[in-house]
Structure formats: structure tokens, C-alpha cells
Design a protein around this motif. Structure first.
Motif, PDB file in Angstrom:
ATOM      1  N   LYS A  15      49.842  27.743  39.483  1.00  0.00           N
ATOM      2  CA  LYS A  15      49.312  27.679  41.333  1.00  0.00           C
ATOM      3  C   LYS A  15      48.591  26.583  41.059  1.00  0.00           C
ATOM      4  CE  LYS A  15      47.678  32.241  41.511  1.00  0.00           C
ATOM      5  NZ  LYS A  15      46.892  33.569  41.696  1.00  0.00           N
ATOM      6  N   ALA A  18      44.541  26.765  43.480  1.00  0.00           N
ATOM      7  CA  ALA A  18      43.904  28.700  44.178  1.00  0.00           C
ATOM      8  C   ALA A  18      42.220  28.034  44.313  1.00  0.00           C
ATOM      9  CB  ALA A  18      43.758  29.324  42.578  1.00  0.00           C
ATOM     10  N   ASP A  23      47.630  29.362  46.980  1.00  0.00           N
ATOM     11  CA  ASP A  23      48.658  29.974  45.332  1.00  0.00           C
ATOM     12  C   ASP A  23      49.555  29.419  45.368  1.00  0.00           C
ATOM     13  OD1 ASP A  23      45.822  30.856  45.375  1.00  0.00           O
ATOM     14  OD2 ASP A  23      46.286  33.157  46.078  1.00  0.00           O
ATOM     15  N   LEU A  25      52.893  28.466  44.489  1.00  0.00           N
ATOM     16  CA  LEU A  25      53.432  27.623  42.336  1.00  0.00           C
ATOM     17  C   LEU A  25      54.006  27.155  42.703  1.00  0.00           C
ATOM     18  CD1 LEU A  25      54.430  31.528  41.353  1.00  0.00           C
ATOM     19  CD2 LEU A  25      52.423  30.411  40.372  1.00  0.00           C
TER      20      LEU A  25
END
Length: 186
Positions: A15, A18, A23, A25
Motif C-alpha cells: 500500500k 494508507a 490504498d 498497491l
């Protein structure tokens, strides 16, 4: 310009941030330069800033190494204030105030190579974490693009690939500034 590898996420994405609600990736890597930024890197950052922001009179004004989102950053951002840095947190192993670092990320997988018998070979996916650890010496293959953040204009680096240059002492999760330098013992 080779540098020390720091907190790579090359085998699997992590992530991105966050803490800010992002969020997404991403694959990422950080390159700790063994001194102030190499002139080639600085010239490249200036040229890309000029390209993306032609109305800016002095592109160096947009390269603030004390800004945690800048294309080139001072390693002191990751060193505790009690050790001469700018961080309110703990010192990250291997970071030295006054030296620069580059952080690059990619939404796509990143190709990783290492020299074997004088030739570069691609590292198998299941060996990437073992080969590319925090503290080894690498070269990053980068591209620069214009930041899409209105609150943080400037050029940013995209991560295209990583080439291992040499092994060295692994960085710990913390410790004094400048620990684990090339050829030094912890």
C-alpha cells in the motif's frame, strides 16, 4: 549513479500511503545516494522540471530537498532530530543528513537484474526479496513524469527496473545516522 537500496517492495506491491487514504498497491524502492546528488541526477531533475513547467524561471526553486515529496530529498528527513536530522521519529538505518535520496514507485511489476558471469540476468520472482535487501548497492532505472498532485507540483520518478551492483551490510530498522556504511560494521 549507484546507491544503497532502502526498504524495497519489488517482489510484491505494498500500500502506497494508507495513512492518507491511498490504498493503491505499488512496487517501490528508495535509493540512498552516497553523497549529495550526482550532478547528472540534478541536471535531469532540472531538465524535466523545465519541460513540465516551462513558465518556471528557476526550476531549482521546485526542487526543495527538505520537502518529503520532492524528486530529490535530503536523507536527514529520515534521521531523528537528536542525531542531526529533521525527523520527529526514529532514525532509519543507513540515512545520513546532507546526503540525498530518491524514492520511485510503479503500479506495474518491476524487472530486477543482477550480474552473473559478467552478464545481466533477470532475477526470478521468488528470489527478488533475498537478492534486493535494504543495504545492497543498486542502480534504479527511472523515468520522470509530471506530478498529478495539484498540491505538490513538480517532477517525480517512476520505477522501471533495478540492477543489483554489489552486496553490503544489511540495514537495521533503526539506529544512528550513517551506520552500516559501505565497508563498515554495525
Amino acid at each position: 549513479c549507484p546507491g544503497r537500496n532502502s526498504y524495497p517492495a519489488l517482489a510484491k506491491p505494498v500500500k502506497y500511503d494508507a495513512t492518507k487514504g491511498d490504498d493503491t498497491l505499488r512496487y517501490q524502492d528508495t535509493l540512498l545516494l552516497p553523497g549529495p546528488a550526482d550532478q547528472v541526477i540534478t541536471d535531469y531533475a532540472v531538465a524535466k522540471t523545465k519541460e513540465f513547467y516551462p513558465g518556471v524561471k528557476n526550476p531549482l526553486d521546485m526542487i526543495d530537498k527538505g520537502n518529503k515529496n520532492c524528486i530529490l530529498r535530503d536523507q536527514g528527513l529520515k534521521v531523528a532530530r537528536s542525531e542531526g536530522g529533521r525527523s520527529i521519529g526514529d532514525t532509519l538505518g543507513g540515512y545520513v543528513p546532507g546526503y540525498d535520496f530518491i524514492h520511485a514507485k510503479s503500479k506495474n511489476g518491476v524487472r530486477c537484474w543482477m550480474p552473473v558471469d559478467g552478464k545481466l540476468v533477470q532475477v526470478p520472482q521468488d528470489e527478488i526479496e533475498k537478492v534486493f535487501y535494504s543495504g545492497c548497492w543498486v542502480r534504479l532505472i527511472l523515468n520522470a513524469f509530471k506530478s498529478s498532485s495539484t498540491g505538490n507540483p513538480g517532477a517525480v520518478f517512476g520505477l522501471q527496473g533495478v540492477i543489483k551492483v554489489a552486496d553490503d551490510n544489511k540495514f537495521g530498522s533503526g539506529g544512528g545516522a550513517g551506520r552500516c556504511g559501505r565497508g563498515e560494521e554495525e
